[in-house]
Structure formats: structure tokens, C-alpha cells
Design a protein around this motif. Structure first.
Motif, short mmCIF file in Angstrom:
data_model
loop_
_atom_site.label_atom_id
_atom_site.label_comp_id
_atom_site.label_asym_id
_atom_site.label_seq_id
_atom_site.Cartn_x
_atom_site.Cartn_y
_atom_site.Cartn_z
N GLU A 169 0.73 -1.10 0.10
CA GLU A 169 0.03 0.00 0.13
C GLU A 169 0.94 1.10 0.11
N ALA A 170 1.98 1.14 0.52
CA ALA A 170 2.83 2.33 0.72
C ALA A 170 3.55 2.59 -0.73
N MET A 171 3.83 1.57 -1.20
CA MET A 171 4.59 1.71 -2.54
C MET A 171 3.45 2.42 -3.60
N GLU A 172 2.26 1.72 -3.52
CA GLU A 172 1.21 2.39 -4.32
C GLU A 172 1.24 3.94 -4.20
N ARG A 173 1.23 4.27 -2.80
CA ARG A 173 1.02 5.69 -2.59
C ARG A 173 2.26 6.56 -2.97
N GLU A 174 3.36 5.60 -2.82
CA GLU A 174 4.61 6.46 -3.46
C GLU A 174 4.74 6.60 -4.84
N ASP A 192 7.52 15.44 1.86
CA ASP A 192 8.01 14.88 3.27
C ASP A 192 7.20 13.45 3.21
N GLU A 193 5.99 13.29 2.80
CA GLU A 193 5.26 12.00 2.94
C GLU A 193 5.97 11.13 1.80
N LEU A 194 6.53 11.55 0.65
CA LEU A 194 7.13 10.76 -0.28
C LEU A 194 8.34 10.44 0.24
N GLN A 195 9.19 11.14 0.75
CA GLN A 195 10.35 10.81 1.38
C GLN A 195 10.27 9.82 2.63
N ARG A 196 9.11 9.97 3.49
CA ARG A 196 8.92 9.26 4.58
C ARG A 196 8.61 7.55 4.06
N GLU A 202 12.71 1.27 2.27
CA GLU A 202 14.03 0.84 2.18
C GLU A 202 14.37 0.07 3.62
N ALA A 203 13.74 0.57 4.59
CA ALA A 203 13.72 -0.09 5.92
C ALA A 203 12.94 -1.62 6.00
N PHE A 204 12.00 -1.53 5.25
CA PHE A 204 10.92 -2.69 4.99
C PHE A 204 12.05 -3.74 4.29
N GLU A 205 12.60 -3.25 3.00
CA GLU A 205 13.40 -4.24 2.24
C GLU A 205 14.48 -4.86 3.02
#
Length: 296
Positions: A169-174, A192-196, A202-205
């Protein structure tokens, strides 16, 4: 109104007449009670005499008719000597009772009448049954460990699936924010949201990579543990088979010895029977000879 007054006057007169009759009768009874009769003029019976008056003087030690303090017994002799004598008697009774109690208890225990069960009783199962119990316990332990492993795997798989879904879901938003940034631009908050989101991706990977590696290592460790357990189980089964063969050989040996003892006992019995038969035949022959000699 006149009727009411007349009725009240009649009731009052009736009450007066009743009170006069009552007073008259009461006076007659009082006069009759005060007048002495022939029975009342007789003399009253004399009071009963005290039986103690007939007792002769000198009955008590003081010489009087009744007991006084001087008639009570007085202590004489040495108090300590009497006290020691009583204590000696009581101590003898106490020691005798204790010796009898402990002696009876010891005799009951030594004879087997009273069992205190202070020794370990014999195990109520045979060696084969104990081995079966051990195998059943091992099987239950393995099932419990396997159930715990399955539960742990399910929890870890659920956590991994949830985090992957959130990452998707975060990837789709990104991707959406990046597309808007290339098309028309985005605001500072969206930047800021895109950077977060990029940092979280990256942390999840990294976490997913470490988690997959950990699961693979865990699976390898489990396989190694299973192999070790299988090896130990094989050695244990081999040892059990060896013990079982030794026990069977021992039982066969004991059975052979018992059979040999039975055969020897049977031979001895047959030999004794033959000797008894010979003695009997010999006695019959001697009896026949004696009878023949007497008849001749």
C-alpha cells in the motif's frame, strides 16, 4: 332523649343492686372465715424432732455432737520423703508405659503387622511396559514441540504478510506521489510524505531480507535438530533392542535352568520310586519266604 335518660337510670340502678349483693356476700364469707370451727379448734401436730438429738455424745474425736475443725485429719511425718516416694512411683509407671508402648510398636513393625511404608515399593510395571511408557512420552513431547513450531511459523507468516501488505500500500502511494511530482508537482507536505515512504520502503526491504534469512537459518537449525533427534532415537532403539535381546536370552537361560532342575528332580523322583518299588518287592519276597518257611 327522655328514653336515653330512662335507660341510663335503669342501668345505673342495676349496677348499684349488683354491687350491694357482692358486698353483702363478701361480708358473709369474711364472717364465716373469722368464726372458728370444731376442726380448727383441735391442736396442731407437734413439729418433727431432729434425728441428731438422739445421737450420743463422743461420736467424733473432739467428743462433741457435731464435727469441728479439730476432727479433720492432720498431716504427719516428712513431706519431702512422701513426695519423693510418690514421684518415684509415678516415674516408674511412666517409664514402664513408655517402654511398653515403644516395645509394642517395635514388635508390630518388625513382625509386619504395622507397615509405615518408609521404603520405596517395587515398581508395578515390567521393563517392556516402562519402555512403552517412555516411547509414548517421547511421542507426546515431539507432538507438543511440532505444535509449538507450527504456531510460531503461523505467527511469523502472519506478521510477514501484514507488513508486506502495508509495504504494498505504501508503494502504491509512493508511485502515485512520484507520478504527480513528474506531472504537475507536489506540495511540501506531500514531498515529506514521499521521502518518509521511501525511507520506510528501504527499511522494509532490509527487514524482509533479514527476516527471510532468519527463517531459512531457523529451518536449517530445525532440520539439524531433527537429524540429531533421529540419530539419538536410532541409537536409543538400538540400545533397547540390545537390552531386550539380553533380557530374552537371560529369560531363556533361566527357563532352561529351571527345565534342567525339573528334569533332575523328575529323575530323582523316578529313582526314588524305583528304589521304593525294589524295597517293596524285596519285602514281599522275604514275607513270602517267611510264610513258606512257616507253612513247611
Amino acid at each position: 332523649m327522655s328514653r336515653f335518660l330512662a335507660a341510663a337510670t335503669q342501668q345505673f340502678q342495676k349496677g348499684l343492686r349488683f354491687s350491694r349483693v357482692l358486698i353483702h356476700n363478701t361480708g358473709q364469707h369474711l364472717k364465716a372465715a373469722k368464726t372458728p370451727t370444731a376442726n380448727s379448734r383441735q391442736a396442731a401436730p407437734p413439729p418433727p424432732k431432729c434425728p441428731g438429738a438422739k445421737r450420743k455424745p463422743g461420736t467424733f474425736a473432739s467428743g462433741g455432737k457435731h464435727a469441728v475443725f479439730n476432727d479433720c485429719p492432720m498431716p504427719e511425718g516428712d513431706f519431702m520423703r512422701a513426695w519423693h516416694a510418690k514421684n518415684t512411683r509415678y516415674n516408674i509407671i511412666l517409664i514402664t508405659g513408655a517402654l511398653a508402648a515403644f516395645g509394642g510398636w517395635g514388635m508390630a513393625i518388625s513382625s509386619g503387622i504395622l507397615g509405615l511404608n518408609w521404603s520405596i515399593p517395587p515398581y508395578p510395571y515390567t521393563e517392556d511396559e516402562k519402555e512403552d511408557f517412555e516411547l509414548e512420552e517421547e511421542r507426546r513431547r515431539e507432538e507438543r514441540e511440532a505444535r509449538q513450531e507450527r504456531h510460531q511459523d503461523a505467527v511469523e507468516a502472519r506478521e510477514l504478510a501484514i507488513r508486506r501488505r502495508h509495504a504494498k500500500e505504501a508503494m502504491e502511494r509512493e508511485v502515485e506521489l512520484m507520478q504527480r511530482d513528474m506531472d504537475e508537482g507536489i506540495s511540501d507536505e506531500e514531498l515529506d510524505e514521499l521521502q518518509r515512504l521511501a525511507a520506510e520502503r528501504e527499511a522494509f526491504e532490509m527487514w524482509e531480507k533479514d527476516e527471510i534469512k532468519r527463517l531459512e537459518d531457523q529451518q536449517k537449525d530445525r532440520e539439524l535438530i531433527r537429524k540429531e533427534k533421529a540419530k539419538v532415537q536410532a541409537e536409543r532403539d538400538k540400545e533397547r533392542d540390545r537390552k531386550r535381546r539380553e533380557r530374552d536370552a537371560q529369560l531363556e537361560k533361566e527357563e532352561a535352568e529351571r527345565e534342567k532342575a525339573r528334569k533332575e528332580a523328575r529323575k530323582e523322583w523316578e529313582k526314588a520310586e524305583k528304589e521304593a518299588q525294589k524295597e517293596k518287592e524285596k519285602a514281599e519276597k522275604e514275607k513270602a519266604k517267611l510264610k513258606k518257611a512257616q507253612s513247611g
